[in-house]
Design an enzyme around this catalytic site. Structure first.
Site, PDB file in Angstrom:
ATOM      1  N   SER A 104     -16.420 -16.988  -4.430  1.00 42.43           N
ATOM      2  CA  SER A 104     -16.645 -15.842  -3.552  1.00 42.43           C
ATOM      3  C   SER A 104     -18.039 -15.294  -3.802  1.00 42.43           C
ATOM      4  O   SER A 104     -18.503 -15.274  -4.959  1.00 42.43           O
ATOM      5  CB  SER A 104     -15.601 -14.760  -3.821  1.00 42.43           C
ATOM      6  OG  SER A 104     -15.781 -13.648  -2.963  1.00 42.43           O
ATOM      7  N   HIS A 108     -26.240  -8.365  -1.279  1.00 43.15           N
ATOM      8  CA  HIS A 108     -26.755  -7.073  -0.818  1.00 43.15           C
ATOM      9  C   HIS A 108     -28.289  -7.135  -0.844  1.00 43.15           C
ATOM     10  O   HIS A 108     -28.902  -6.936  -1.892  1.00 43.15           O
ATOM     11  CB  HIS A 108     -26.252  -5.938  -1.705  1.00 43.15           C
ATOM     12  CG  HIS A 108     -24.781  -5.694  -1.594  1.00 43.15           C
ATOM     13  ND1 HIS A 108     -24.211  -5.138  -0.471  1.00 43.15           N
ATOM     14  CD2 HIS A 108     -23.762  -5.933  -2.465  1.00 43.15           C
ATOM     15  CE1 HIS A 108     -22.903  -5.037  -0.650  1.00 43.15           C
ATOM     16  NE2 HIS A 108     -22.602  -5.511  -1.846  1.00 43.15           N
ATOM     17  N   HIS A 118     -20.855 -11.893   3.197  1.00 45.04           N
ATOM     18  CA  HIS A 118     -19.772 -12.276   2.293  1.00 45.04           C
ATOM     19  C   HIS A 118     -19.287 -13.664   2.685  1.00 45.04           C
ATOM     20  O   HIS A 118     -19.232 -14.007   3.875  1.00 45.04           O
ATOM     21  CB  HIS A 118     -18.625 -11.274   2.396  1.00 45.04           C
ATOM     22  CG  HIS A 118     -17.282 -11.825   1.994  1.00 45.04           C
ATOM     23  ND1 HIS A 118     -16.380 -12.320   2.913  1.00 45.04           N
ATOM     24  CD2 HIS A 118     -16.704 -11.966   0.773  1.00 45.04           C
ATOM     25  CE1 HIS A 118     -15.299 -12.739   2.279  1.00 45.04           C
ATOM     26  NE2 HIS A 118     -15.470 -12.532   0.987  1.00 45.04           N
ATOM     27  N   VAL A 121     -14.232 -19.162  -0.291  1.00 44.13           N
ATOM     28  CA  VAL A 121     -13.405 -20.348  -0.060  1.00 44.13           C
ATOM     29  C   VAL A 121     -12.440 -20.450  -1.233  1.00 44.13           C
ATOM     30  O   VAL A 121     -12.837 -20.310  -2.386  1.00 44.13           O
ATOM     31  CB  VAL A 121     -14.250 -21.637   0.071  1.00 44.13           C
ATOM     32  CG1 VAL A 121     -14.879 -21.729   1.452  1.00 44.13           C
ATOM     33  CG2 VAL A 121     -15.344 -21.724  -0.994  1.00 44.13           C
ATOM     34  N   HIS A 165     -23.035 -16.998  14.899  1.00 46.98           N
ATOM     35  CA  HIS A 165     -21.806 -17.444  15.546  1.00 46.98           C
ATOM     36  C   HIS A 165     -21.920 -18.862  16.092  1.00 46.98           C
ATOM     37  O   HIS A 165     -20.899 -19.571  16.161  1.00 46.98           O
ATOM     38  CB  HIS A 165     -21.395 -16.458  16.635  1.00 46.98           C
ATOM     39  CG  HIS A 165     -20.691 -15.258  16.084  1.00 46.98           C
ATOM     40  ND1 HIS A 165     -19.357 -15.268  15.745  1.00 46.98           N
ATOM     41  CD2 HIS A 165     -21.151 -14.019  15.758  1.00 46.98           C
ATOM     42  CE1 HIS A 165     -19.012 -14.083  15.255  1.00 46.98           C
ATOM     43  NE2 HIS A 165     -20.083 -13.306  15.256  1.00 46.98           N
ATOM     44  N   GLY A 280      -6.783  -9.618 -13.074  1.00 48.57           N
ATOM     45  CA  GLY A 280      -8.078 -10.285 -13.088  1.00 48.57           C
ATOM     46  C   GLY A 280      -9.148  -9.458 -13.789  1.00 48.57           C
ATOM     47  O   GLY A 280      -8.926  -8.298 -14.146  1.00 48.57           O
TER      48      GLY A 280
END
Length: 328
Positions: A104, A108, A118, A121, A165, A280
């Site tokens: 992940s 920024h 962001h 997977v 996109h 976590g």
């Protein structure tokens, strides 16, 4: 990071290790690419272990020339029972042992004209111990892939949104045609939506979960296309906008809008809830938050200003068709 003999890690099929190896290599390649485009800072790495099982590698770049903060995390965690955030909607998984693995990232940028982004997977498996004539064995209960990427601009540029996109469409359509792009684009719009603000987190992209059809190989290929294609989607935008001039007005607006990012991650994001509820590593879970942010009660941008223009981008739109003619 591996557990002792007889654990859930040992019991998982070899294909899980194939996914794990690809994810670790993906983290390496992403970090190298971000260091190259930043040119002013490098990632610091912390390896960590989790008491119940597994661990990970958290890498953070801070105070760079392009990225004020960039986090790219790899995790491989397991447990004997799923947290409520995962099992509430799937009662058949209650009591099952599990393993989750993924990469992940959240970036920024320093320049307000470069969008925040962001990407994630991930792969998940759950198993349960069963007894039969041959004794005890672990039986696979469920497996799936999930992931995607989304873009959060502060000063959106139509050329950038269309490029984003078009790249997402090319990735998704190669693994299911327009129907897959449409479905996962819509899922992204719906998931990254701040209900209490009645606005999307940005201009969307792709998002999906629970993907296990038609088979493992096809699903894994799609995940690889997303992970490998992310740089094609994002870096051209960075390179076009990283040197754009800005002043205090743009910087203050960026910090204000970063507040929305914090709100989504802490209020709505299921990944944050899963990470915290499953025990976590808190620092790794929350490294997605921006290093600087501000809130302002009752803020409204001046009508007709560049800041007011953002509102029209914070709703689901058919970007491919709406912007195709305007950017020629």
């Amino acid at each position: 990071m591996h557990q002792q003999k007889g654990s859930i890690v040992e019991a998982m099929p070899d294909r899980f290790e194939i996914v794990r190896d690809w994810l670790m290599d993906l983290q390496d390649r992403l970090c190298a690419a971000f260091e190259d485009v930043d040119g002013g800072a490098r990632f610091a790495e912390e390896t960590w272990t989790r008491q119940e099982g597994g661990g990970g590698r958290s890498r953070v770049l801070q105070e760079g020339a392009v990225f004020e903060q960039a986090g790219v995390g790899f995790s491989d965690v397991s447990g004997n029972a799923l947290p409520l955030s995962a099992s509430a909607a799937r009662p058949e998984l209650a009591g099952a042992s599990w393993r989750a693995i993924g990469v992940s990232l959240v970036l920024h940028p320093r320049n307000p004209h470069v969008p925040t982004t962001h990407m994630n997977v991930r792969h998940f498996q759950a198993q349960r111990m069963v007894r039969d004539a041959n004794g005890e064995r672990l039986e696979l209960v469920a497996w799936w892939f999930g992931g995607g990427f989304d873009l959060t601009p502060f000063y959106p540029v139509d050329e950038d949104v269309l490029h984003w996109h078009r790249t997402a469409h090319a990735i998704a359509a190669a693994h299911g045609g327009d129907a897959r792009y449409d479905a996962h684009k819509r899922w992204c719009d719906e998931y990254f939506f701040l209900k209490h603000r009645d606005e999307t987190r940005g201009v969307g992209g792709l998002f999906f979960d629970d993907l296990n059809q038609p088979d493992f190989e096809d699903c894994f290929a799609y995940i690889r296309s997303i992970g490998d294609g992310f740089l094609d989607a994002y870096l051209p935008i960075v390179n076009r906008r990283k040197d754009a001039p800005y002043g205090d007005t743009e910087r203050e607006f960026q910090l204000y809008r970063r507040g929305r990012y914090v709100e989504f991650n802490l209020v709505w994001d299921r990944g944050t809830l899963f990470g915290l509820q499953s025990g976590g590593r808190t620092e790794s879970i929350l490294m997605s938050l921006p290093p600087r942010v501000r809130w302002e009660v009752g803020y409204h941008p001046a009508p007709g200003s560049a800041e007011a223009r953002l509102a029209d981008y914070l709703r689901p739109r058919d970007w491919l068709h709406e912007l195709a003619d305007t950017t020629q």
